[in-house]
Scaffold this motif. Structure first.
Motif, PDB file in Angstrom:
ATOM      1  N   LEU A   1       0.835  -1.199   0.000  1.00  0.00           N
ATOM      2  CA  LEU A   1       0.000   0.000   0.000  1.00  0.00           C
ATOM      3  C   LEU A   1       0.874   1.255   0.000  1.00  0.00           C
ATOM      4  O   LEU A   1       2.063   1.189   0.344  1.00  0.00           O
ATOM      5  CB  LEU A   1      -0.900   0.017   1.239  1.00  0.00           C
TER       6      LEU A   1
ATOM      7  N   THR B   1       0.997   3.351   2.163  1.00  0.00           N
ATOM      8  CA  THR B   1       1.436   3.531   3.545  1.00  0.00           C
ATOM      9  C   THR B   1       2.666   2.695   3.868  1.00  0.00           C
ATOM     10  O   THR B   1       3.230   2.811   4.945  1.00  0.00           O
ATOM     11  CB  THR B   1       0.306   3.127   4.508  1.00  0.00           C
TER      12      THR B   1
ATOM     13  N   GLN C   1       2.587  -0.680   4.038  1.00  0.00           N
ATOM     14  CA  GLN C   1       2.154  -1.985   4.526  1.00  0.00           C
ATOM     15  C   GLN C   1       1.988  -2.972   3.381  1.00  0.00           C
ATOM     16  O   GLN C   1       1.403  -2.644   2.349  1.00  0.00           O
ATOM     17  CB  GLN C   1       0.800  -1.858   5.239  1.00  0.00           C
TER      18      GLN C   1
ATOM     19  N   LEU D   1      -7.192  -4.221   5.030  1.00  0.00           N
ATOM     20  CA  LEU D   1      -7.040  -2.788   5.305  1.00  0.00           C
ATOM     21  C   LEU D   1      -7.194  -2.509   6.795  1.00  0.00           C
ATOM     22  O   LEU D   1      -6.450  -1.705   7.363  1.00  0.00           O
ATOM     23  CB  LEU D   1      -8.057  -1.973   4.498  1.00  0.00           C
TER      24      LEU D   1
ATOM     25  N   LEU E   1      -5.440   1.001   7.970  1.00  0.00           N
ATOM     26  CA  LEU E   1      -5.815   2.033   7.002  1.00  0.00           C
ATOM     27  C   LEU E   1      -7.313   2.300   7.109  1.00  0.00           C
ATOM     28  O   LEU E   1      -8.132   1.423   6.864  1.00  0.00           O
ATOM     29  CB  LEU E   1      -5.456   1.603   5.578  1.00  0.00           C
TER      30      LEU E   1
ATOM     31  N   TYR F   1     -10.944   3.565   6.187  1.00  0.00           N
ATOM     32  CA  TYR F   1     -11.724   3.832   4.987  1.00  0.00           C
ATOM     33  C   TYR F   1     -13.185   4.112   5.339  1.00  0.00           C
ATOM     34  O   TYR F   1     -14.066   4.053   4.504  1.00  0.00           O
ATOM     35  CB  TYR F   1     -11.606   2.674   3.974  1.00  0.00           C
TER      36      TYR F   1
ATOM     37  N   SER G   1     -11.614   5.971   1.086  1.00  0.00           N
ATOM     38  CA  SER G   1     -10.283   6.336   1.524  1.00  0.00           C
ATOM     39  C   SER G   1      -9.625   7.087   0.376  1.00  0.00           C
ATOM     40  O   SER G   1      -9.432   6.527  -0.704  1.00  0.00           O
ATOM     41  CB  SER G   1      -9.462   5.086   1.860  1.00  0.00           C
TER      42      SER G   1
ATOM     43  N   VAL H   1      -6.604   7.896   0.198  1.00  0.00           N
ATOM     44  CA  VAL H   1      -5.322   7.220  -0.044  1.00  0.00           C
ATOM     45  C   VAL H   1      -5.533   6.048  -0.996  1.00  0.00           C
ATOM     46  O   VAL H   1      -4.817   5.902  -1.987  1.00  0.00           O
ATOM     47  CB  VAL H   1      -4.690   6.737   1.282  1.00  0.00           C
ATOM     48  N   MET H   2      -6.525   5.205  -0.716  1.00  0.00           N
ATOM     49  CA  MET H   2      -6.803   4.051  -1.580  1.00  0.00           C
ATOM     50  C   MET H   2      -7.283   4.495  -2.953  1.00  0.00           C
ATOM     51  O   MET H   2      -6.874   3.938  -3.970  1.00  0.00           O
ATOM     52  CB  MET H   2      -7.840   3.127  -0.920  1.00  0.00           C
TER      53      MET H   2
ATOM     54  N   TRP I   1      -4.340   5.800  -4.986  1.00  0.00           N
ATOM     55  CA  TRP I   1      -3.433   4.699  -5.314  1.00  0.00           C
ATOM     56  C   TRP I   1      -4.012   3.817  -6.408  1.00  0.00           C
ATOM     57  O   TRP I   1      -3.344   3.502  -7.398  1.00  0.00           O
ATOM     58  CB  TRP I   1      -3.139   3.905  -4.043  1.00  0.00           C
TER      59      TRP I   1
END
Length: 195
Positions: A81, A83, A85, A113, A118, A120, A130, A132-133, A136
């Motif tokens: 991810l 992040t 992870q 997740l 993380l 969401y 999310s 971030v997700m 990405w």
């Protein structure tokens, strides 16, 4: 502590899927294969496995092919991810038959997740999201498109089938509860979720 990259930990596979769902635009195996190969590479997936109840080191790699998808139903791997992870991930094909095009859904399960910490779901929005997700997965979709064009990509929590290219007819929705990767005249446009 639970590892979000562990195949045997069934909590990693629970809780629905955060997805990049791609409408391939064809039901031709060669086109689906091109998108699958480009997607797996763009996401930088570690391994390609047919079983999720054995750790990667306990099973043989399988080819990242339409044939393997047909044989196993899902392909599984591990992906890093944004992040940092490492988490479990997977891909499934949804074959539309003669009436519609096929889809490939690349996903990270909600349980992985959760185990990666993380968030969401913040309680303020009426659905999971999310940023971030989303960003990405949209980046993976954009990279995939440079290698193998597709008709539509949608990004978010359990988004497969939320829309299709024919319905959108080349028009990006103004209000978006999910992210859209919409090709127009050979150029891919990203509309992030905005509601």
């Amino acid at each position: 502590m639970t590892s979000p990259a562990a195949f045997r930990d069934q909590t990693n596979w629970s809780g629905g899927y955060y997805e990049l769902a791609i409408e391939v635009g064809s039901s031709d195996d060669a086109q689906i294969q091109a998108v699958l190969s480009a997607l797996w590479s763009a996401a930088d997936v570690h391994g390609c496995f047919g079983q999720r109840d054995h750790e990667p080191e306990e099973q043989d790699l399988v080819p990242c092919t339409v044939g393997s998808l047909a044989e196993f139903g899902h392909l599984h791997g591990q992906v890093r991810l944004p992040t940092g992870q490492l988490v479990v991930c997977g891909c499934v094909a949804i074959r539309g038959g003669d009436e519609s095009s096929d889809w490939l859904d690349f996903y990270v399960p909600g349980g992985a997740l959760d185990n990666a910490g993380l968030a969401y779901w913040d309680g303020r929005r009426p659905f999971f999201r999310s940023d971030v997700m989303d960003d990405w997965l949209a980046g993976i979709g954009k990279e995939t498109f440079t290698r193998a064009a597709f008709s539509l990509g949608v990004v978010g929590f359990e988004v497969s089938g939320c829309s299709d290219a024919a319905t959108l007819a080349g028009q990006m929705p103004q209000e978006r509860g999910i992210g859209y990767l919409l090709p127009v005249d050979g150029t891919l446009h990203y509309g992030a979720a905005n509601t």
